[in-house]
Scaffold this motif. Sequence first.
Motif, mmCIF file in Angstrom:
data_model
loop_
_atom_site.group_PDB
_atom_site.id
_atom_site.type_symbol
_atom_site.label_atom_id
_atom_site.label_comp_id
_atom_site.label_asym_id
_atom_site.label_seq_id
_atom_site.Cartn_x
_atom_site.Cartn_y
_atom_site.Cartn_z
ATOM 1 N N THR A 115 1.056 -1.180 -0.510
ATOM 2 C CA THR A 115 0.306 -0.156 0.067
ATOM 3 C C THR A 115 1.684 1.357 0.448
ATOM 4 N N GLY A 116 0.269 2.174 -0.190
ATOM 5 C CA GLY A 116 1.474 3.865 -0.211
ATOM 6 C C GLY A 116 0.655 4.899 -1.036
ATOM 7 N N GLY A 117 1.143 5.703 -0.339
ATOM 8 C CA GLY A 117 -0.174 6.863 -1.172
ATOM 9 C C GLY A 117 1.398 8.825 -1.187
ATOM 10 N N ARG A 118 0.523 9.652 -0.267
ATOM 11 C CA ARG A 118 1.434 10.329 -0.099
ATOM 12 C C ARG A 118 1.122 11.038 1.461
ATOM 13 N N ILE A 119 1.045 11.670 2.109
ATOM 14 C CA ILE A 119 1.176 12.169 3.190
ATOM 15 C C ILE A 119 1.829 13.684 3.882
#
Length: 193
Positions: free
Chosen positions: A116-120
């Motif tokens: 999983t992953g994304g931006r923060i």
Amino acid sequence: MWPFATLAEAQAWQRDYRAGGHQPWHLDPEQTALSFTQGYLGFRDIGRISARTVSGRDARIGVALRGPEGGTAAIVHLVRYGTGPDAPWEVVGTDDTTFSLTMPGYGSLVRSPMMTGGRITGVDEGIRVQVRQPSSKAPLGNSCCIPAGGDDQSWKQSVSFSGPRDRVLTVVASTGGHIAEVERFTVTAVRTG
């Protein structure tokens, strides 16, 4: 994604509602967003509506912590599922700004373990990832807690899960710990086959 796994389930609810007013909260996008957040995801401290935009069969409902501290935890995206003026609201995801879950992609076919992953954007964040299905109260998998933060920084975390029975699973990433256990969250829907 939630609360109905299939159109047939939504239509069965419509028949029950028409016959006796069964579970009228399905007709209210705010109550559906709060039920999703508190009941399905288990984020009990998030119990206030912070924003509301409804346009026809589409709604975006901001949910926030109960007290005055903290901003919007997520904008829950809902659509009417089915036909007619009593078509129930269905959660289909979240609209993300400072915290996103972009991997795996919405509707992707997945298996365990899953990356999983994304931006923060944030300071001293710890990201927890869970895999859930509507037919189970407990998460199918849980991975905690990858440190993250900064300005629009990427994050990645692997999560293992077991026992999926439903065709559609919910992947939820959350962060908090400053004023509450969960202060922000993001979700996506994936398929098991």
